[in-house]
Design a protein around this motif. Structure first.
Motif, short mmCIF file in Angstrom:
data_model
loop_
_atom_site.label_atom_id
_atom_site.label_comp_id
_atom_site.label_asym_id
_atom_site.label_seq_id
_atom_site.Cartn_x
_atom_site.Cartn_y
_atom_site.Cartn_z
N LEU A 33 -8.58 -2.67 -0.76
CA LEU A 33 -6.99 -3.86 -0.98
C LEU A 33 -7.46 -5.13 0.00
O LEU A 33 -8.45 -4.87 0.85
CB LEU A 33 -5.86 -2.87 0.15
CG LEU A 33 -5.36 -1.61 -0.72
CD1 LEU A 33 -3.98 -1.95 0.11
CD2 LEU A 33 -5.30 -2.49 -2.38
N GLU A 63 -5.17 -0.80 4.36
CA GLU A 63 -5.95 0.39 3.25
C GLU A 63 -5.16 0.97 3.16
O GLU A 63 -3.68 1.58 3.41
CB GLU A 63 -6.61 0.68 3.61
CG GLU A 63 -7.82 1.39 3.28
CD GLU A 63 -8.35 3.49 4.51
OE1 GLU A 63 -9.27 3.25 3.91
OE2 GLU A 63 -7.20 3.15 5.36
N LEU A 64 -5.49 1.76 2.04
CA LEU A 64 -3.98 2.41 1.11
C LEU A 64 -4.24 4.03 2.20
O LEU A 64 -4.93 4.58 2.48
CB LEU A 64 -4.98 3.01 -0.05
CG LEU A 64 -4.73 1.87 -1.30
CD1 LEU A 64 -5.33 2.35 -2.91
CD2 LEU A 64 -3.17 1.35 -1.47
N THR A 96 0.68 4.45 -3.19
CA THR A 96 0.42 5.00 -2.79
C THR A 96 1.87 6.42 -3.26
O THR A 96 1.17 7.29 -3.86
CB THR A 96 0.22 5.54 -1.84
OG1 THR A 96 1.46 5.20 -0.51
CG2 THR A 96 -1.62 4.82 -1.42
N GLN A 136 0.82 -1.21 0.18
CA GLN A 136 0.60 -0.16 0.09
C GLN A 136 1.12 0.86 -0.21
O GLN A 136 0.95 1.97 -0.74
CB GLN A 136 -1.09 -0.29 1.77
CG GLN A 136 -0.60 -0.15 2.88
CD GLN A 136 0.32 -0.66 3.99
OE1 GLN A 136 0.36 -1.37 2.81
NE2 GLN A 136 0.44 -0.50 4.83
#
Lengths: 221, 246
Positions: free
Chosen positions: B122, B126-127, B42, B38
């Motif tokens: 995901l 989490e992003l 990002t 993640q």
């Protein structure tokens, strides 16, 4: 992550049913534990109270074992929730940062910086050149003043000449007029003289006659 | 021994109740090494935003400014100003480093607060902002350490280490400083961004509507401030190691 925390907290904090669903677990655990104890004690039922104490000890040991065994399981859980979990991400981020740095340098900092510097220089040069032309402007101003002066002088000269010319003409005309006047005067004077002489001549002849008359009157003849 | 599973269950239940689950990661396995997917995803988004906007805004510089170019010139002026005040006259070569540090952290922080990342789910984790992972902040802090060592050594050669014994008594403290600098840099950024996201999330879960909005704005503000602090401190460290000690 916020998603997950949202999920977990929404389960725990907002919706009370979920808490209710989880709450029974605790009693379950205690009952189970009690049941375990019960099975243990029931197996040692025949034995004496001292053995019962032993069995209690053994349950304590089991509990201790559970407590010591639990941390690995708990640790596994916590390991998943790893805040300080260093791995290959770190060097990868470093590499990404360096690549980003060089890329941004190539497409952003250097070109735009050079462009801005060039423009600054350009503007400064233009400003300086504008400051320099102030001398040029002064020169031009002086030139203009000189031209004006020359023009004014020229005009004055022309004016003078014209004045001179006109005065000469006027004088000539005046002289002519005066001459004519003098001639007329002389003529008039000559005429007057002639008349005077004629009158005198006439008087002379009359004088003789008069004197003869006077003599005749005075002297009685 | 049926005690064990049930007790573990209980502990898990307790953990679930108490757990505001922080530090969940979506792992990718790469030949025996694990990475936090993640964070990488990002960070790619952040890099794409930075490079894309820079390319679009600067591709054809005009003497008379367009809006995009004006913004990017302002940013560059700001970065140059920051570098100049902290490093001094020889700030030129350090502009890319300081600037990228500032922009990367700033865009990372704001992307964590602004981009609607919940759209993409995901499998695990989490992003979020790349800067709320300790790997990212430590990576940036270590790069800063390397940068100021490089700056000092390239400027003064081995004489750079002379500043460690300026007063000889302070030698241990001076050495300690080289460890505390990256430590404080990384943990400050990590803690602030993580705490900020946590506060927003907890508040949203408690009161889903109006109340979290001021906190969100505060989060945007602190995000910007953290980026500025990181960049300023990095520049200050570089400047400090380059300045002449007499």
């Amino acid at each position: 992550m916020s998603n997950m925390i949202m999920a977990s907290s929404s389960k725990t904090l907002i919706t009370s049913p979920s808490i209710q669903s989880k709450a029974p677990k605790l009693p379950q655990f205690t009952t189970l534990k009690i049941r375990c104890q019960a099975t243990q004690t029931s197996s040692n039922k025949i034995k004496t109270p001292t053995l019962n104490l032993n069995s209690l000890k053994s349950t304590a040991a089991i509990a201790a074992a559970v407590l010591t065994m639990a941390p690995p399981a708990l640790a596994e859980q916590i390991e998943k929730a790893a805040l300080f979990d260093f791995n290959l991400t770190l060097p990868l981020i470093m590499a990404e940062f360096l690549i980003l740095m060089f890329a941004l340098d190539k497409i952003y900092y250097t070109p735009l910086g050079n462009f801005m510097d060039a423009r600054d220089k350009d503007i400064r040069e233009k400003l300086n050149s504008v400051k320099d032309t102030s001398a040029e402007v002064k020169e031009l101003d002086e030139q203009a003043a000189a031209i004006m002066r020359a023009a004014r002088a020229e005009i004055a000269a022309a004016l003078n000449q014209m004045k001179k010319e006109t005065t000469v003409e006027v004088e000539a005309q005046m002289a002519e007029g005066r001459k004519k006047l003098e001639a007329e005067l002389a003529e008039a004077l000559g005429n007057l003289e002639n008349q005077k002489e004629e009158t005198i001549k006439a008087l002379d002849s009359q004088i003789a006659a008069l004197s003869d008359e006077i003599v005749k009157k005075v002297l009685p003849v | 021994m049926n005690v064990l599973p049930c007790s573990v269950n209980t502990l898990k239940g307790l953990y679930d109740i108490s757990g505001v689950e922080v530090g969940q990661h979506f792992y990718w396995q790469r030949g025996g090494f694990q990475v936090h997917a993640q964070v990488l995803i990002t960070s790619w988004v952040v890099i794409a935003i930075l490079l894309g906007s820079a390319v679009i805004a600067v591709r054809n510089p005009q003497t008379i400014l367009t809006n995009g170019q004006n913004f990017f010139e302002h940013v560059l002026e700001f970065i140059r100003d920051l570098s100049k005040t902290q490093i001094g006259e020889e700030y030129g070569p350090w502009v890319p480093f300081i600037g990228t540090m500032f922009l990367f952290i700033f865009v990372s922080n704001w992307s964590g607060a602004l981009l609607p990342r919940k759209i993409i789910q995901l499998p695990h984790g989490e992003l979020a902002a790349p800067t709320n992972d300790i790997n990212t902040t430590v990576a940036l802090a270590l790069l800063t350490s390397v940068a100021y060592f490089y700056a000092g050594l390239s400027k003064k050669g081995l004489g750079y280490f002379g500043k460690y014994i300026q007063p000889t008594i302070l030698l241990p403290i001076n050495i300690l400083e080289d460890f505390t600098k990256p430590l404080s840099l990384s943990f400050r950024l990590f803690g602030n961004i993580l705490a900020d996201e946590l506060v927003v999330v907890v508040l949203v879960s408690l009161v889903p509507s109006v109340v979290p909005i001021p906190v969100m704005f505060l989060g945007l503000f602190t995000s910007g401030i953290q980026a500025l602090i990181f960049a300023t401190l990095a520049a200050a460290y570089i400047g400090e190691s380059m300045e002449g000690h007499h």
